[in-house]
Every structure is written in structure tokens, then in C-alpha cells.
Design a protein around this motif. Structure first.
Motif, mmCIF file in Angstrom:
data_model
loop_
_atom_site.group_PDB
_atom_site.id
_atom_site.type_symbol
_atom_site.label_atom_id
_atom_site.label_comp_id
_atom_site.label_asym_id
_atom_site.label_seq_id
_atom_site.Cartn_x
_atom_site.Cartn_y
_atom_site.Cartn_z
ATOM 1 N N MET A 173 0.831 -1.210 0.000
ATOM 2 C CA MET A 173 0.000 0.000 0.000
ATOM 3 C C MET A 173 0.861 1.255 0.000
ATOM 4 N N LEU A 174 1.988 1.210 0.694
ATOM 5 C CA LEU A 174 2.869 2.384 0.741
ATOM 6 C C LEU A 174 3.345 2.755 -0.652
ATOM 7 N N VAL A 175 3.632 1.740 -1.476
ATOM 8 C CA VAL A 175 4.126 1.978 -2.826
ATOM 9 C C VAL A 175 3.013 2.452 -3.756
ATOM 10 N N LYS A 176 1.822 1.865 -3.612
ATOM 11 C CA LYS A 176 0.736 2.137 -4.547
ATOM 12 C C LYS A 176 -0.024 3.425 -4.235
ATOM 13 N N ILE A 177 -0.323 3.682 -2.948
ATOM 14 C CA ILE A 177 -1.128 4.870 -2.619
ATOM 15 C C ILE A 177 -0.395 5.854 -1.717
ATOM 16 N N GLY A 178 0.797 5.511 -1.242
ATOM 17 C CA GLY A 178 1.601 6.449 -0.470
ATOM 18 C C GLY A 178 1.359 6.387 1.032
ATOM 19 N N TYR A 179 2.220 7.082 1.763
ATOM 20 C CA TYR A 179 2.173 7.087 3.227
ATOM 21 C C TYR A 179 0.888 7.730 3.746
ATOM 22 N N LYS A 180 0.538 8.857 3.167
ATOM 23 C CA LYS A 180 -0.602 9.619 3.684
ATOM 24 C C LYS A 180 -1.902 8.836 3.559
ATOM 25 N N LYS A 181 -2.183 8.318 2.377
ATOM 26 C CA LYS A 181 -3.440 7.588 2.174
ATOM 27 C C LYS A 181 -3.453 6.269 2.951
ATOM 28 N N THR A 182 -2.270 5.646 3.099
ATOM 29 C CA THR A 182 -2.202 4.423 3.894
ATOM 30 C C THR A 182 -2.499 4.723 5.352
ATOM 31 N N ALA A 183 -1.944 5.848 5.853
ATOM 32 C CA ALA A 183 -2.196 6.247 7.240
ATOM 33 C C ALA A 183 -3.677 6.560 7.449
ATOM 34 N N LEU A 184 -4.273 7.294 6.494
ATOM 35 C CA LEU A 184 -5.696 7.635 6.611
ATOM 36 C C LEU A 184 -6.565 6.378 6.583
ATOM 37 N N THR A 185 -6.199 5.429 5.727
ATOM 38 C CA THR A 185 -6.942 4.169 5.666
ATOM 39 C C THR A 185 -6.839 3.422 6.990
ATOM 40 N N ALA A 186 -5.623 3.387 7.545
ATOM 41 C CA ALA A 186 -5.404 2.690 8.816
ATOM 42 C C ALA A 186 -6.215 3.315 9.943
ATOM 43 N N ILE A 187 -6.255 4.646 9.967
ATOM 44 C CA ILE A 187 -7.003 5.339 11.021
ATOM 45 C C ILE A 187 -8.499 5.055 10.894
ATOM 46 N N ALA A 188 -9.002 5.102 9.669
ATOM 47 C CA ALA A 188 -10.428 4.827 9.453
ATOM 48 C C ALA A 188 -10.774 3.397 9.864
ATOM 49 N N VAL A 189 -9.918 2.451 9.511
ATOM 50 C CA VAL A 189 -10.143 1.052 9.874
ATOM 51 C C VAL A 189 -10.101 0.884 11.394
ATOM 52 N N GLY A 190 -9.144 1.579 12.038
ATOM 53 C CA GLY A 190 -9.053 1.508 13.503
ATOM 54 C C GLY A 190 -10.289 2.057 14.189
ATOM 55 N N PHE A 191 -10.816 3.159 13.661
ATOM 56 C CA PHE A 191 -12.033 3.746 14.221
ATOM 57 C C PHE A 191 -13.187 2.750 14.134
ATOM 58 N N ILE A 192 -13.298 2.092 12.978
ATOM 59 C CA ILE A 192 -14.373 1.107 12.793
ATOM 60 C C ILE A 192 -14.195 -0.064 13.752
ATOM 61 N N GLY A 193 -12.958 -0.515 13.927
ATOM 62 C CA GLY A 193 -12.690 -1.622 14.837
ATOM 63 C C GLY A 193 -13.068 -1.308 16.267
ATOM 64 N N LEU A 194 -12.729 -0.107 16.721
ATOM 65 C CA LEU A 194 -13.090 0.315 18.083
ATOM 66 C C LEU A 194 -14.607 0.444 18.227
ATOM 67 N N LEU A 195 -15.245 0.945 17.175
ATOM 68 C CA LEU A 195 -16.701 1.085 17.207
ATOM 69 C C LEU A 195 -17.371 -0.287 17.325
ATOM 70 N N ILE A 196 -16.840 -1.267 16.595
ATOM 71 C CA ILE A 196 -17.406 -2.616 16.666
ATOM 72 C C ILE A 196 -17.246 -3.184 18.073
ATOM 73 N N GLN A 197 -16.073 -2.937 18.694
ATOM 74 C CA GLN A 197 -15.876 -3.409 20.065
ATOM 75 C C GLN A 197 -16.879 -2.769 21.017
ATOM 76 N N TYR A 198 -17.147 -1.485 20.800
ATOM 77 C CA TYR A 198 -18.141 -0.810 21.639
ATOM 78 C C TYR A 198 -19.526 -1.413 21.450
ATOM 79 N N LEU A 199 -19.862 -1.769 20.204
ATOM 80 C CA LEU A 199 -21.175 -2.356 19.933
ATOM 81 C C LEU A 199 -21.385 -3.666 20.692
ATOM 82 N N SER A 200 -20.280 -4.345 21.039
ATOM 83 C CA SER A 200 -20.406 -5.592 21.793
ATOM 84 C C SER A 200 -20.967 -5.356 23.190
ATOM 85 N N SER A 201 -20.941 -4.098 23.643
ATOM 86 C CA SER A 201 -21.493 -3.782 24.964
ATOM 87 C C SER A 201 -22.976 -3.427 24.898
#
Length: 448
Positions: A69-97
């Protein structure tokens, strides 16, 4: 113009520091959260460590793709993708409550697995993808923002210190929030931490969206790159193959020691005489000391590494950790010592815990230097094959999920302290690697 670019770099650097801290924060949520789930499943340590397993399992699938991903879309877009995915993951964990606690999905032996637990595991797995991508992005991005060289390395070391600090605070915060684990303790009790993490991710996403990040390795649109064909691969180097397994084992050691200790101190049937009743809080506070000592060890290693080789550090650290754990195993739990703890009634104070806890915590000084030492030894003499090896190493972080899960299976059957014999066996392999396995016996392979 230069001043504006410099200010932009400062903002980007600070943002990367936040991400460095979030990597440890999200990863270290799994073990203390596990005390909640294991209690809901009648003290099943193996099920309690499943969230940690799912978090690290993601590395196996995402290690090499994250580098691509770093080669194809760059550091910035990879970081933004990672942050968005992390937000979704935390949200899913919250939904378990929120729902699923009364819905049985399937039976696993004597346990009826609930829907809320499945939701939590899904969230942990998604967070694992995020953390893997962030690990791939943050180190090289800080090096770029620092201009490489000593300045780039200094920024990485600073980010690593924040990573350790975050790892120190995470189990402490979880312990403070849940205090004593009861059958009524649920994920809703730690929702504030999940909201804080989601808030930081959202803020960081916005900041990075407006910050210019250098992209020296991203392919330009329409650019075709002829892939170089290598006559060999990292798998042709014995010391690299042994080093790959070493990384696999090491991450399991790093996570397994404090994770099992947290369960041990939170278990009211296993604590030594005189221990405060808020076991989860105490376990979190003492596990936090382990991560704090990892910070101390990393800072110390950065000072002495110019004079003390990676091989020497790995040998000494592995041998010392074996001694500490042997003492912990053979020390009766009735032998106690006062360590910093937490009580819901009296706040922070000295708590009486088994002496074994002290020696397990001291292992943080040893594990702190192992990753760097193993990596340096394993890629020594690889030349042009180093990049391929780095992707393989990232995949092997999955050991942080597999071995702690195996350790909990042993603790369910034999007890907490006997489960640390697995850690000793793993440390023995690291010691072997430092003494013998790290030697490059394939110097005849061209690497230029």
C-alpha cells in the motif's frame, strides 16, 4: 514558503507521535479487556485471551499488503486508511457492549458462546488490520519527516518512548475503570476508553488530511516499474529463517508475560494473603509497571547500543529473563511484597502481591531490547533482500496472538505459574539464536 513547510512538518510529526502512542494503546487494550470476558465465561483464560489473538492474527494477513500500500497509494493515504479502519474496529468493540449478551451463537465445550463476544472478536480483528498498517507507516514516515540520519532516528526513538508510555497507561486505565471484576462487569464499563480512542483517531484523521506528507517511494500515475528478479530470497539465509521464527516467538513472550500476570492478579482464588480486593485494578497497575520498565530498557539500550552489540544484548536479556521467570515459578504465592496498586476506596497505594509478580514485571527490562536485537541480527548481510525480509517479519508479529493463547490454555489446565514454563522454552530459543543461530553461514550468496 520554507517556514510554512516547516510548520507543516511539525504538525505531521506531532500527529505521528499520537499514532505511535495509539498503536500501543489499541494493542494493549486486549489483555485487560480479556479479564472481563474470561469472567463472563467462568474464568476461562483461553477465551479471555481470544481478543488478543484476533488482534495479532490480522498481522498474518496484512503484513505484506500494508507494505504494498505504501508503494501504490503512499504514506498519507495508507495512514488515513489505517485510522479509518481503527475507528471502525473500536466502534465494533463498543457495539459488543450494547447487544448480543443474551444470544447464544454456538457451543464450545462447556461454554455457550454469546453474540456479543463474537462482535468483540470481530472488532479486535479489524483493529489488528489498523495497527499493522500504522506500524508499517509510522516508522518510515517519522524518518522522512526528520530528514533521515540522526534526526530521523531521534524522532523514531521519541515515538517509541510515547509508544511505551501509552502501553504503560492502558492496563492501568482499564483496571481503574473496572476495579473488581464481577459477573456484572461488561464492556460498557470501559466504554470511556473506547470513546477516547475513537476521538483521537477522528482528530488525527482530520489533521493528516490537511498535512502534506513526502511521498518519495510512491509510484507516479502511469509509471511502470520493472520488477527486479532475484536469484535467491531471504529464505535462503539460515540466520534469517531462524530470526523470523525468533520474532514469532519474541512477540509471544512480550505479550504473554504481562497478559497472564494480569489474569493471575485479577483471579481472587490465586492471590496471595493480604492482597487488596480490587484485583483487576491491581493487575492493571502492576502490568503497567512492566510496560514502564520496557520504556526504561529501550532508553537504556539506545544509550549503550553504540558500544554493546545487539548479539550481546539479546544473550544477556534472554538469560536474565529465564532466571527471573524461574524465580517467579518456584516462589510460593504466600510470599508477598508491596508494589504500587489501586483501591476503589483509597485510590493508589502500596498493595501486597505475590513476590512472583515482581520478577515477572522485571522481565520488561529484558524484553525491551529483544525486537531490535533480533531484527538487526536477522537482516545482517542480506543486502538487497532486506526489504523482502522486513515484510516477513511484520507477518510474524502474529506470534503475539498465538503463544499467549497457548499459554492461557496451559494455565486453564495446570495453573498460572506452570504456564510460564512455555515462556522459558521460548526464551531458551532466543538465547540459542543469540549464541549460535544468528551466525550468517550463507555468505556465498551474492547480495549486491
Amino acid at each position: 514558503m520554507n517556514q510554512q513547510k516547516q510548520n507543516g512538518n511539525v504538525i505531521a510529526i506531532v500527529t505521528m507521535f499520537f499514532l505511535f502512542a495509539m498503536i500501543s494503546f489499541v494493542t494493549n487494550l486486549a489483555a485487560p479487556f480479556g479479564t472481563i470476558w474470561k469472567n463472563q465465561y467462568a474464568g476461562a483464560n483461553t477465551l479471555g485471551m481470544m481478543g488478543n489473538m484476533m488482534n495479532f492474527l490480522a498481522y498474518l494477513f496484512m503484513g505484506i499488503p500494508a507494505g504494498n500500500m505504501l508503494v501504490k497509494i503512499g504514506y498519507k493515504k495508507t495512514a488515513l486508511t489505517a485510522i479509518a479502519v481503527g475507528f471502525i474496529g473500536l466502534l465494533i468493540q463498543y457495539l459488543s457492549s450494547l447487544f448480543g449478551a443474551d444470544t447464544d451463537v454456538f457451543a464450545l465445550g462447556e461454554y455457550a458462546i454469546k453474540l456479543n463476544f463474537i462482535i468483540y472478536l470481530l472488532g479486535a480483528f479489524v483493529c489488528g488490520f489498523s495497527v499493522c498498517m500504522l506500524n508499517t507507516v509510522v516508522n518510515p514516515m517519522l524518518n522522512l519527516l526528520g530528514g533521515g540520519g540522526n534526526k530521523g532516528n531521534q524522532l523514531i526513538q521519541t515515538g517509541g518512548a510515547l509508544n511505551s508510555l501509552s502501553g504503560t497507561l492502558t492496563p492501568l486505565f482499564v483496571g481503574v475503570l473496572i476495579g473488581t471484576v464481577t459477573p456484572n462487569t461488561a464492556m460498557s464499563d470501559v466504554a470511556p476508553l473506547l470513546f477516547i480512542a475513537m476521538g483521537v483517531f477522528a482528530f488525527t484523521f482530520i489533521v493528516i488530511s490537511f498535512v502534506s506528507i513526502p511521498e518519495p517511494h510512491m509510484r507516479k500515475k502511469g509509471e511502470t516499474v520493472k520488477e527486479e528478479k532475484f536469484s535467491h530470497s531471504p529464505w535462503n539465509f539460515r540466520h534469517t529463517v531462524l530470526g523470523v521464527f525468533c520474532i514469532f516467538v519474541y512477540v509471544g513472550i512480550e505479550i504473554g508475560i504481562p497478559g497472564t500476570l494480569n489474569f493471575y492478579l485479577a483471579d481472587p482464588t490465586e492471590r496471595g494473603a493480604g492482597l487488596l480486593t480490587d484485583g483487576a485494578a491491581i493487575g492493571g497497575a502492576i502490568a503497567a509497571i512492566y510496560w514502564l520498565l520496557m520504556l526504561v530498557g529501550r532508553l537504556t539500550s539506545s544509550i549503550i547500543s553504540g558500544k554493546v552489540s545487539s548479539r550481546t544484548q539479546l544473550i544477556v536479556a534472554s538469560a536474565t529473563a529465564i532466571i527471573f521467570i524461574l524465580i517467579a515459578i518456584f516462589t510460593p504465592k504466600e510470599v508477598t511484597i508491596s508494589m504500587p496498586g489501586y483501591s476503589a476506596d483509597n485510590g493508589f497505594q502500596m498493595a501486597s502481591v505475590p513476590l512472583s509478580a515482581l520478577f515477572l514485571v522485571l522481565c520488561g527490562l529484558c524484553t525491551s531490547v529483544m525486537w531490535g536485537g533480533i531484527f538487526n541480527l536477522a537482516v545482517e548481510g542480506l543486502g538487497k533482500y532486506t526489504a523482502q525480509a522486513s515484510g516477513i517479519f511484520m507477518m510474524m508479529v502474529v506470534g503475539g496472538g498465538i503463544f499467549p493463547l497457548l499459554q492461557q490454555f496451559i494455565s486453564d489446565s495446570l495453573g498460572y505459574m506452570p504456564s510460564y514454563w512455555l515462556i522459558i522454552a521460548m526464551l531458551a530459543y532466543l538465547l540459542y539464536y543469540g549464541l549460535i543461530g544468528c551466525k550468517n553461514v550463507n555468505k556465498d550468496i551474492p547480495v549486491d
